[in-house]
Design a protein around this motif. Structure first.
Motif, PDB file in Angstrom:
ATOM      1  N   ALA A 143       0.849  -1.190   0.000  1.00 15.07           N
ATOM      2  CA  ALA A 143       0.000   0.000   0.000  1.00 15.07           C
ATOM      3  C   ALA A 143       0.882   1.235   0.000  1.00 15.07           C
ATOM      4  CB  ALA A 143      -0.919   0.011   1.209  1.00 15.07           C
ATOM      5  N   ILE A 144       0.772   2.021  -1.052  1.00  9.39           N
ATOM      6  CA  ILE A 144       1.459   3.313  -1.109  1.00  9.39           C
ATOM      7  C   ILE A 144       0.432   4.313  -0.599  1.00  9.39           C
ATOM      8  CG2 ILE A 144       2.729   4.931  -2.558  1.00  9.39           C
ATOM      9  CD1 ILE A 144       3.054   2.508  -4.538  1.00  9.39           C
ATOM     10  N   ALA A 145       0.614   4.738   0.650  1.00 10.54           N
ATOM     11  CA  ALA A 145      -0.484   5.303   1.427  1.00 10.54           C
ATOM     12  C   ALA A 145      -0.432   6.807   1.619  1.00 10.54           C
ATOM     13  CB  ALA A 145      -0.557   4.614   2.795  1.00 10.54           C
ATOM     14  N   GLY A 146       0.545   7.480   1.005  1.00 17.71           N
ATOM     15  CA  GLY A 146       0.608   8.926   1.182  1.00 17.71           C
ATOM     16  C   GLY A 146       0.596   9.305   2.653  1.00 17.71           C
ATOM     17  N   GLU A 150       1.917   8.908   8.399  1.00 14.52           N
ATOM     18  CA  GLU A 150       3.058   9.820   8.363  1.00 14.52           C
ATOM     19  C   GLU A 150       4.358   9.025   8.263  1.00 14.52           C
ATOM     20  OE1 GLU A 150       4.895  13.752   8.821  1.00 14.52           O
ATOM     21  OE2 GLU A 150       2.958  13.025   8.157  1.00 14.52           O
ATOM     22  N   LYS A 151       4.528   8.077   9.184  1.00 11.82           N
ATOM     23  CA  LYS A 151       5.698   7.203   9.214  1.00 11.82           C
ATOM     24  C   LYS A 151       5.378   6.053  10.156  1.00 11.82           C
ATOM     25  CE  LYS A 151       8.115  10.739  10.440  1.00 11.82           C
ATOM     26  NZ  LYS A 151       9.171  11.706  10.875  1.00 11.82           N
ATOM     27  N   PHE A 152       6.229   5.043  10.180  1.00 10.86           N
ATOM     28  CA  PHE A 152       5.995   3.853  11.010  1.00 10.86           C
ATOM     29  C   PHE A 152       5.711   4.220  12.465  1.00 10.86           C
ATOM     30  CE2 PHE A 152       7.993   0.822  13.971  1.00 10.86           C
ATOM     31  CZ  PHE A 152       7.148  -0.265  13.784  1.00 10.86           C
ATOM     32  N   GLU A 153       6.444   5.213  12.979  1.00 13.85           N
ATOM     33  CA  GLU A 153       6.350   5.548  14.400  1.00 13.85           C
ATOM     34  C   GLU A 153       4.974   6.096  14.788  1.00 13.85           C
ATOM     35  OE1 GLU A 153      10.604   5.407  13.242  1.00 13.85           O
ATOM     36  OE2 GLU A 153       8.803   6.369  12.373  1.00 13.85           O
ATOM     37  N   ASP A 154       4.169   6.509  13.799  1.00 19.21           N
ATOM     38  CA  ASP A 154       2.876   7.093  14.166  1.00 19.21           C
ATOM     39  C   ASP A 154       1.837   6.039  14.556  1.00 19.21           C
ATOM     40  OD1 ASP A 154       1.520   6.094  11.891  1.00 19.21           O
ATOM     41  OD2 ASP A 154       1.372   8.040  10.905  1.00 19.21           O
ATOM     42  N   ILE A 155       2.189   4.771  14.428  1.00 12.81           N
ATOM     43  CA  ILE A 155       1.284   3.714  14.905  1.00 12.81           C
ATOM     44  C   ILE A 155       1.287   3.699  16.431  1.00 12.81           C
ATOM     45  CG2 ILE A 155       0.902   1.211  14.976  1.00 12.81           C
ATOM     46  CD1 ILE A 155       2.188   1.257  12.078  1.00 12.81           C
ATOM     47  N   LEU A 182      -5.511  -4.727   4.485  1.00 14.57           N
ATOM     48  CA  LEU A 182      -5.389  -5.107   3.084  1.00 14.57           C
ATOM     49  C   LEU A 182      -3.945  -5.332   2.652  1.00 14.57           C
ATOM     50  CD1 LEU A 182      -7.888  -2.514   1.529  1.00 14.57           C
ATOM     51  CD2 LEU A 182      -8.271  -4.984   1.793  1.00 14.57           C
ATOM     52  N   ALA A 183      -2.996  -4.784   3.408  1.00 16.46           N
ATOM     53  CA  ALA A 183      -1.605  -4.724   2.942  1.00 16.46           C
ATOM     54  C   ALA A 183      -0.659  -5.566   3.778  1.00 16.46           C
ATOM     55  CB  ALA A 183      -1.133  -3.269   2.948  1.00 16.46           C
ATOM     56  N   ASP A 184       0.414  -6.005   3.123  1.00 11.54           N
ATOM     57  CA  ASP A 184       1.534  -6.656   3.804  1.00 11.54           C
ATOM     58  C   ASP A 184       2.655  -5.665   4.077  1.00 11.54           C
ATOM     59  OD1 ASP A 184       0.548  -9.510   3.614  1.00 11.54           O
ATOM     60  OD2 ASP A 184       0.592  -8.966   1.484  1.00 11.54           O
ATOM     61  N   TRP A 185       2.705  -4.611   3.268  1.00 13.28           N
ATOM     62  CA  TRP A 185       3.723  -3.571   3.400  1.00 13.28           C
ATOM     63  C   TRP A 185       3.057  -2.218   3.187  1.00 13.28           C
ATOM     64  CZ3 TRP A 185       8.805  -4.969   4.419  1.00 13.28           C
ATOM     65  CH2 TRP A 185       9.119  -6.333   4.224  1.00 13.28           C
ATOM     66  N   ILE A 186       3.557  -1.191   3.850  1.00 14.47           N
ATOM     67  CA  ILE A 186       3.043   0.163   3.671  1.00 14.47           C
ATOM     68  C   ILE A 186       4.203   1.111   3.376  1.00 14.47           C
ATOM     69  CG2 ILE A 186       2.029   2.157   4.885  1.00 14.47           C
ATOM     70  CD1 ILE A 186       0.178   0.167   6.309  1.00 14.47           C
ATOM     71  N   VAL A 187       4.022   1.924   2.338  1.00 15.96           N
ATOM     72  CA  VAL A 187       4.926   3.043   2.081  1.00 15.96           C
ATOM     73  C   VAL A 187       4.225   4.285   2.619  1.00 15.96           C
ATOM     74  CG1 VAL A 187       6.160   4.412   0.352  1.00 15.96           C
ATOM     75  CG2 VAL A 187       5.840   1.944  -0.001  1.00 15.96           C
ATOM     76  N   PRO A 188       4.693   4.838   3.750  1.00 16.23           N
ATOM     77  CA  PRO A 188       4.047   6.023   4.321  1.00 16.23           C
ATOM     78  C   PRO A 188       4.509   7.291   3.623  1.00 16.23           C
ATOM     79  CG  PRO A 188       5.878   5.398   5.707  1.00 16.23           C
ATOM     80  CD  PRO A 188       5.843   4.391   4.568  1.00 16.23           C
ATOM     81  N   GLY A 189       3.822   8.392   3.890  1.00 14.85           N
ATOM     82  CA  GLY A 189       4.144   9.634   3.207  1.00 14.85           C
ATOM     83  C   GLY A 189       5.486  10.218   3.566  1.00 14.85           C
ATOM     84  N   LYS A 193       9.421   2.530   3.994  1.00 13.50           N
ATOM     85  CA  LYS A 193       8.469   1.419   3.876  1.00 13.50           C
ATOM     86  C   LYS A 193       8.610   0.484   5.076  1.00 13.50           C
ATOM     87  CE  LYS A 193       8.099  -2.559   0.702  1.00 13.50           C
ATOM     88  NZ  LYS A 193       8.700  -3.089  -0.549  1.00 13.50           N
ATOM     89  N   PHE A 194       7.468  -0.036   5.560  1.00 12.89           N
ATOM     90  CA  PHE A 194       7.523  -0.969   6.680  1.00 12.89           C
ATOM     91  C   PHE A 194       6.553  -2.120   6.472  1.00 12.89           C
ATOM     92  CE2 PHE A 194       4.445   2.305   7.942  1.00 12.89           C
ATOM     93  CZ  PHE A 194       3.366   1.546   8.417  1.00 12.89           C
ATOM     94  N   GLN A 195       6.855  -3.235   7.148  1.00 13.23           N
ATOM     95  CA  GLN A 195       6.023  -4.430   7.045  1.00 13.23           C
ATOM     96  C   GLN A 195       4.887  -4.363   8.051  1.00 13.23           C
ATOM     97  OE1 GLN A 195       8.227  -8.097   7.358  1.00 13.23           O
ATOM     98  NE2 GLN A 195       6.581  -9.292   6.420  1.00 13.23           N
ATOM     99  N   VAL A 196       3.707  -4.814   7.616  1.00 11.63           N
ATOM    100  CA  VAL A 196       2.530  -4.801   8.476  1.00 11.63           C
ATOM    101  C   VAL A 196       2.440  -6.140   9.203  1.00 11.63           C
ATOM    102  CG1 VAL A 196       0.045  -4.432   8.601  1.00 11.63           C
ATOM    103  CG2 VAL A 196       1.372  -3.300   6.809  1.00 11.63           C
ATOM    104  N   THR A 197       2.375  -6.087  10.517  1.00  9.79           N
ATOM    105  CA  THR A 197       2.260  -7.290  11.327  1.00  9.79           C
ATOM    106  C   THR A 197       0.853  -7.365  11.931  1.00  9.79           C
ATOM    107  OG1 THR A 197       2.971  -6.154  13.336  1.00  9.79           O
ATOM    108  CG2 THR A 197       4.702  -7.122  11.942  1.00  9.79           C
ATOM    109  N   ASP A 198       0.520  -8.525  12.462  1.00  9.62           N
ATOM    110  CA  ASP A 198      -0.773  -8.653  13.140  1.00  9.62           C
ATOM    111  C   ASP A 198      -0.854  -7.713  14.339  1.00  9.62           C
ATOM    112  OD1 ASP A 198      -1.750 -10.542  11.373  1.00  9.62           O
ATOM    113  OD2 ASP A 198      -1.081 -12.252  12.576  1.00  9.62           O
TER     114      ASP A 198
END
Length: 210
Positions: A143-146, A150-155, A182-189, A193-198
């Motif tokens: 997912a190229i998510a714009g 913002e970035k991985f740390e915003d989770i 929906l995604a296995d990987w996310i490219v944040p704005g 890029k980071f991997q999506v885990t459960d």
């Protein structure tokens, strides 16, 4: 037709405060190759040489790009759209080629299919006309998510994406959870890029319900 595509992050986005009244920021710029060549988010107006050189490393010129997708209309995401004169342009919910505009019901939740492996989905929140791009690749769905992320740390720290601006935080929380499912990987704005885990999916689902 082989519909498998590849995503190549040409440049990682970033954002950081320099002082109380100044920040440095630029968006992630991503190339999709496959049945159609797509570039997602074209950085600032000062980055044309960076983009041309980034494409050249993959033997691609601006005229080889079929679609330009700007996840939303902020200046750091649309700065070099005019490099791609042969492409169809999708900027948020607006689809155009030259002076022709194509009405598409993103606002009703409809997805825009570029090919069997690449589609553009509405993900309002950061802006009300924000979109994300889902790509089927050998490594899973990217997912190229714009600026949905913002970035991985915003989770772990949602204040990061809220402080970056959100026209509808409730919808943004829901769409963040939706895209993570929906995604296995996310490219944040504005980060790598980071991997999506459960664990990430569970955290975002919890945030969406708050």
């Amino acid at each position: 037709m082989n519909t498998m595509s590849e995503t190549i992050v040409l440049y990682d986005g970033y954002s950081e405060m320099n002082s109380d009244d100044e920040m440095s920021a630029n968006c992630s710029c991503t190339l999709i190759t496959g049945p159609h060549n797509v570039i997602v988010d074209t950085m600032t107006a000062w980055d044309s040489e960076l983009i041309i050189n980034g494409l050249k490393k993959h033997n691609i010129s601006p005229n080889d790009i079929h679609y330009v997708v700007s996840t939303h209309g902020h200046s750091d995401h649309v700065g070099n759209n005019n490099l791609f004169m042969k492409a169809k342009h999708i900027v948020g919910y607006s689809i155009s080629h030259k002076d022709k505009y194509f009405i598409y019901p993103f606002d009703k939740g409809e997805e825009y299919v570029i090919n069997d492996g690449v589609k553009v989905i509405p993900t309002p929140g950061h802006t009300m006309a924000h979109v994300s791009v889902l790509v089927t690749t050998k490594e899973g769905t990217v997912a190229i998510a714009g600026d949905l992320f913002e970035k991985f740390e915003d989770i772990e720290n949602p204040d990061m994406w809220k402080d970056a601006g959100s026209e509808d935080p409730i919808q943004q929380r829901k769409n963040r959870s939706k895209v993570a499912c929906l995604a296995d990987w996310i490219v944040p704005g504005h980060g790598p890029k980071f991997q999506v885990t459960d664990q990430i999916r569970d955290a975002l689902k919890k945030q969406a319900s708050e």
